[in-house]
Design a protein around this motif. Structure first.
Motif, PDB file in Angstrom:
ATOM      1  N   VAL A 280     -14.010 -72.046  23.868  1.00  0.00           N
ATOM      2  CA  VAL A 280     -13.390 -70.737  23.651  1.00  0.00           C
ATOM      3  C   VAL A 280     -12.851 -70.239  24.989  1.00  0.00           C
TER       4      VAL A 280
ATOM      5  N   THR B 151     -11.322 -67.256  27.114  1.00  0.00           N
ATOM      6  CA  THR B 151     -11.265 -65.799  27.092  1.00  0.00           C
ATOM      7  C   THR B 151     -10.900 -65.301  28.483  1.00  0.00           C
TER       8      THR B 151
ATOM      9  N   LEU C  57      -9.806 -66.136  22.628  1.00  0.00           N
ATOM     10  CA  LEU C  57     -10.394 -64.901  22.122  1.00  0.00           C
ATOM     11  C   LEU C  57     -10.246 -63.804  23.160  1.00  0.00           C
TER      12      LEU C  57
ATOM     13  N   ALA D 214     -12.960 -68.686  16.824  1.00  0.00           N
ATOM     14  CA  ALA D 214     -13.754 -68.915  18.031  1.00  0.00           C
ATOM     15  C   ALA D 214     -15.171 -69.366  17.680  1.00  0.00           C
TER      16      ALA D 214
ATOM     17  N   ALA E 145      -9.422 -64.261  14.676  1.00  0.00           N
ATOM     18  CA  ALA E 145      -9.598 -64.884  15.992  1.00  0.00           C
ATOM     19  C   ALA E 145     -11.078 -65.128  16.274  1.00  0.00           C
ATOM     20  N   ARG E 146     -11.928 -64.163  15.900  1.00  0.00           N
ATOM     21  CA  ARG E 146     -13.371 -64.334  16.120  1.00  0.00           C
ATOM     22  C   ARG E 146     -13.931 -65.467  15.255  1.00  0.00           C
TER      23      ARG E 146
END
Length: 680
Positions: free
Chosen positions: A205, A207, A104, A199, A195-196
């Protein structure tokens, strides 16, 4: 835990090491106790597995999400494309469930389908989207519009070769500009929303530090709910958070805001904003660049006028209307985002100049970019950045969730304290051991306090060591006989020293310079005198240069900041790392100088807390380029004699791996010749 770690190591194809096991146990204990841990793990330890395995077990057992934050795209790719898929296959049967993971990034990293359809609002009258336009920008935007038909993620990092920031802005939006999934006609197919959503269902996740900072700074939630954060490459955390928390305003930014709102509000209000921006631009042109310690009446009046004009424009825009068509909503969102940025930054600038230095939270500086001949000038810009981010990290990270911080470089001068202080973690207890290398049997340091909010924060520091035998694998050579480095470029004695070292090594050299100017000077003056090829950063993309350097064993590569931390070249292509000088921040760097002054204002040693800590971190990262595999051998050569002669030299040397040390150039050249002969 032991069974899971063994299965993970077998899946990746590595070998379990004592340091990896020790770190995995420390991470498990931290997650279970809710206390934070800072774990230094040298290259080759296998630290990714050491935190992923306990993180995965926790996420699966508690049906929750663990966030892993990294500083570089390379590590994100390693985790998502290599490590996590293999771990999912190996650990799934043992955990009794399918491991889910996702990557993400910030919304601006994903292509916006609505913007592709409607175009960027500030370019409505331009021909940037004309496929026939021959400009570089036009060609890049045309390529992005073609890419949208084939991408499944919309992720900017998948655009190869990459595009400029200006081109990407034509097809991407910030979170403030986004219409929202419910209102956007492309909401159901939005790359960022997909994508969210992915996630939100993931156990792990992955990032980046920037999004971690945005999640902490913004009022809206960016990351999915999580109770544990792993910060890999934690030595980069402060710089990344500082960058996200930095505001900027310029005449060009104000003009963009005025143009965006020009058709949406009364013409006079837009003109008032534009005039305020023009007035600021004229004022900045006549001011000297650099850090600003005093707010002049003229600048104060100009910023106040800008603040008031932006506020009037925002008020005129009125509240968001849900029944507007998407095109109008997008235009209003873009206008509001630009206006609020101008307004909020103007307020922050006006409030930055507290009478007492020790009470200031922000530093302000004027950037007047150097303009190479033949290129258009960028307008001067005012910047405002936090002097420290420790308070922010403490309140939004350490007081909210369990945090694991890890890197190959976390102890500076032999202690976790310099970085812990910057992160906002409590200081070590009086009399606590500051030597991270005494941690053979467990945790080196532990500290607890309740802070200003009364929330208890406890952290421990652990150095799990390195699989490398540094004294037998590497030499630290300090060129004590050289003169101290000057400000007028590399002296002839330095160029001679570099030449002799590279010739003895048969090429195979990574030259890390404190400035691009020094790297280019060395490359220009030595290319015709060396027996082997020499590359210099800027001649091609950095990734291509590093690839060529790795492929041709006798090639040398010179460069600056990104090479100090971004090169992973095991084997005989890299047997000599040269650092031209101790990489202190520039004396006129506005943020570091303000931080140093703030420490001094509170009775501390600003030089050691800021400049020496910065230099120690980069030196350690640079030296870490040498040994990347168990068979590597070589020399780290620091040409700056102050490492051997200055009072702070001991602090800096204690930040480096424990190589065998010498100041004798004949000994080093002999060792390099033997390594070259052995490599063939």
């Amino acid at each position: 835990m032991a069974t899971l770690l063994a299965a993970a190591v077998e899946a990746i194809g590595g070998a379990e090491r004592p340091g990896q096991t020790k770190m995995a146990e420390a991470v498990r204990a931290a997650i279970e106790s809710g206390e934070h841990v800072a774990a230094q793990a040298g290259t080759g330890t296998g630290k990714s597995l050491a935190y992923l395995v306990p993180a995965i077990r926790h996420a699966v057992d508690k049906r929750t999400t663990v966030v892993v934050s990294t500083a570089t795209i390379a590590l994100q790719r390693q985790l998502v494309d290599r490590d996590l898929p293999r771990l999912a296959e190996a650990l799934g049967p043992l955990l009794g469930t399918e491991l889910k993971f996702a990557i993400l990034k910030g919304r601006r990293n994903y292509l916006c389908l609505h913007r592709v359809q409607t175009g960027a609002p500030e370019e409505e009258e331009g021909g940037l989207f004309d496929p026939q336009q021959l400009s570089s920008l036009g060609r890049q935007v045309k390529r992005l519009n073609e890419w949208v038909e084939e991408t499944t993620t919309g992720d900017r990092d998948e655009v190869v070769p990459g595009v400029s920031e200006q081109a990407w802005r034509q097809v991407a939006v910030s979170a403030k500009e986004c219409l929202g999934a419910q209102r956007c006609p492309h909401g159901t197919e939005c790359f960022a929303e997909l994508a969210r959503a992915q996630a939100g269902e993931a156990h792990i996740v992955v990032t980046n530090h920037a999004l971690l900072a945005i999640d902490a700074l913004e009022e809206f939630q960016v990351l999915p709910e999580h109770d544990v954060v792993v910060v890999d490459e934690a030595h980069e955390l402060v710089d990344r958070v500082t960058s996200v928390a930095t505001g900027e305003v310029s005449a060009a930014a104000v003009e963009t805001a005025a143009r965006r709102c020009g058709r949406l509000i009364e013409e006079g209000l837009a003109d008032r904003l534009k005039e305020a921006g023009e007035g600021l631009g004229v004022l900045l042109e006549d001011m000297p660049g650099g850090r600003m310690d005093v707010l002049s009446p003229a600048l104060g009046n100009s910023l106040a006028a800008l603040r008031d004009a932006a506020h009037a424009a925002v008020t005129a825009l009125g509240p968001e209307k849900k029944d507007n068509d998407p095109g109008d909503m997008a235009a209003r969102k873009a206008a509001r985002s630009s206006l609020e940025d101008v307004h909020d930054t103007a307020i922050r600038l006006l409030e930055a100049f507290q009478p007492e230095i020790a009470e200031r939270f922000d530093v302000v500086w004027l950037e007047k970019p150097f303009v190479p001949e033949g290129r258009p000038a960028r307008p001067p810009a005012l910047h405002v950045a936090p002097i420290g981010v420790g308070g922010l990290l403490r309140s939004t990270l350490f007081e909210e969730r369990t945090t694991v911080l890890t890197s190959a470089t976390l102890t500076l001068g032999g202690s976790f304290e310099p970085l812990a202080r910057q992160w906002g973690l409590p200081p070590l207890a009086e009399g606590a051991s500051r030597d991270a290398r005494t941690a053979a049997e467990g945790l080196a340091v532990t500290a607890t306090d309740k802070g200003e909010t009364g929330t208890k924060v406890t952290w421990s520091g652990l150095d799990v060591g390195s699989p490398f035998d540094h004294p037998k694998s590497g030499i630290l050579y300090v060129a004590r006989h050289l003169p101290q480095p000057g400000r007028d470029g590399l002296a002839d004695a330095y160029l001679t020293e570099i030449t002799e070292l590279i010739e003895a090594a048969g090429g195979r050299t990574l030259g890390l310079f404190s400035s691009m100017r020094a790297a280019r000077q060395a490359a220009d003056e030595l290319k015709d005198h060396l027996s082997h090829p020499l590359l210099c950063q800027g001649e091609d993309s950095t990734s291509q240069l590093v690839a060529r350097f790795a492929e041709d064993e006798r090639t040398s590569l010179f460069g600056t900041l990104s090479l100090w931390q971004g090169v992973d070249v095991p084997g005989p292509s890299l047997q000599l790392v040269i650092m031209d000088r101790i990489p202190f921040p520039r004396p006129d760097d506005p943020v570091s100088s303000a931080r140093s002054r703030a420490v001094a204002a509170k009775g501390g040693n600003g030089f050691m807390s800021v400049a020496a800590t910065h230099a120690a971190l980069l030196l350690a990262q640079g030296a870490g380029r040498l040994l990347r595999s168990m068979d590597d051998r070589g020399v780290v050569a620091v040409l700056d004699p102050r490492l051997a002669t200055a009072r702070y030299g001991g602090f800096l040397k204690n930040s480096l791996p424990p190589f065998w040390a010498t100041t004798d150039p004949e000994v080093v050249r002999g060792a390099l010749r033997r390594l070259d002969a052995a490599a063939g």
